[in-house]
Design an enzyme around this catalytic site. Structure first.
Site, PDB file in Angstrom:
ATOM      1  N   GLY A  54      -4.721 -14.351  -5.959  1.00 15.05           N
ATOM      2  CA  GLY A  54      -3.675 -13.005  -5.061  1.00 15.05           C
ATOM      3  C   GLY A  54      -4.179 -13.065  -3.805  1.00 15.05           C
ATOM      4  O   GLY A  54      -3.572 -12.356  -2.907  1.00 15.05           O
ATOM      5  N   HIS A  55      -5.505 -13.350  -3.205  1.00 15.18           N
ATOM      6  CA  HIS A  55      -6.128 -12.792  -1.918  1.00 15.18           C
ATOM      7  C   HIS A  55      -5.968 -14.105  -1.249  1.00 15.18           C
ATOM      8  O   HIS A  55      -6.872 -15.034  -1.223  1.00 15.18           O
ATOM      9  CB  HIS A  55      -7.560 -12.412  -2.341  1.00 15.18           C
ATOM     10  CG  HIS A  55      -8.117 -11.708  -1.046  1.00 15.18           C
ATOM     11  ND1 HIS A  55      -8.948 -11.816  -0.219  1.00 15.18           N
ATOM     12  CD2 HIS A  55      -7.567 -10.461  -0.752  1.00 15.18           C
ATOM     13  CE1 HIS A  55      -9.269 -11.081   0.429  1.00 15.18           C
ATOM     14  NE2 HIS A  55      -8.489  -9.905   0.313  1.00 15.18           N
ATOM     15  N   PHE A  56      -4.780 -13.893  -0.262  1.00 12.85           N
ATOM     16  CA  PHE A  56      -4.684 -14.908   0.618  1.00 12.85           C
ATOM     17  C   PHE A  56      -4.264 -16.407   0.003  1.00 12.85           C
ATOM     18  O   PHE A  56      -4.975 -17.138   0.274  1.00 12.85           O
ATOM     19  CB  PHE A  56      -5.625 -15.021   1.831  1.00 12.85           C
ATOM     20  CG  PHE A  56      -5.701 -13.643   2.737  1.00 12.85           C
ATOM     21  CD1 PHE A  56      -4.643 -13.471   3.513  1.00 12.85           C
ATOM     22  CD2 PHE A  56      -6.704 -12.995   2.441  1.00 12.85           C
ATOM     23  CE1 PHE A  56      -4.695 -12.167   4.058  1.00 12.85           C
ATOM     24  CE2 PHE A  56      -6.813 -11.728   3.028  1.00 12.85           C
ATOM     25  CZ  PHE A  56      -5.763 -11.217   4.239  1.00 12.85           C
ATOM     26  N   VAL A  61      -9.944 -16.161   0.078  1.00 15.05           N
ATOM     27  CA  VAL A  61     -11.054 -15.652   0.750  1.00 15.05           C
ATOM     28  C   VAL A  61     -11.567 -14.589  -0.027  1.00 15.05           C
ATOM     29  O   VAL A  61     -10.786 -13.864  -0.697  1.00 15.05           O
ATOM     30  CB  VAL A  61     -10.645 -14.781   2.107  1.00 15.05           C
ATOM     31  CG1 VAL A  61     -11.727 -14.168   2.705  1.00 15.05           C
ATOM     32  CG2 VAL A  61     -10.153 -15.945   2.992  1.00 15.05           C
TER      33      VAL A  61
END
Length: 154
Positions: A54-56, A61
């Site tokens: 879910g982080h980019f 990243v």
């Protein structure tokens, strides 16, 4: 890059030193430590680190807070390996973070080598200067204060 080798070589997995457990254990190995600091490493992978989903998405990243936690865990593992807490279960909680600089992205497959310098250790407080490297590049740096103790200290 040549990382500092502290006086005592450990090559111990973090799971033997820290109270943390997956998915929040970010020390694969404590390489070495002494009274001045410690060296540890952790490899971020999509299999171990669910946050990449879910982080980019499409350009994953490592979140900055995870990088700080990774480096703080290395500092803690160095204290545990040196028996600063005796035989008790170690507890160390972030109390203050200062001077954080993120210098490059850390991505899946990257190994972060953490150099933790013990600036001041006087239980119940530890101050550490932390630097995280990917290869030869400085990726992140910060100074942290941690509250140190064991569950009986409450």
């Amino acid at each position: 890059m040549e990382f500092p080798q502290f006086k005592e070589t450990f090559n111990k997995p973090g799971i033997e030193l820290l109270p943390h457990r997956p998915p929040f254990l970010f020390v694969d190995e404590l390489v070495s430590a002494d009274e001045t600091g410690s060296l540890g490493k952790y490899t971020y992978t999509e299999e171990k680190n669910d946050f990449f989903k879910g982080h980019f998405p499409g350009h994953p990243v490592v979140p900055g807070v995870v990088l700080i936690e990774t480096m703080a865990q290395t500092a803690g593992a160095g204290l545990v390996a040196r028996k600063i807490f005796g035989d008790g279960v170690p507890l160390f909680f972030l109390a203050h973070i200062d001077g954080v600089k993120f210098r490059r992205q850390v991505r899946p497959g990257d190994t972060l080598f953490t150099v933790a310098e013990n600036t001041k250790i006087r239980v119940p407080l530890g101050i550490f200067t932390l630097k995280g490297y990917v290869g030869d590049e400085l990726a992140v740096e910060a100074t942290v204060k941690c509250m140190l103790g064991t569950p009986k200290d409450k």
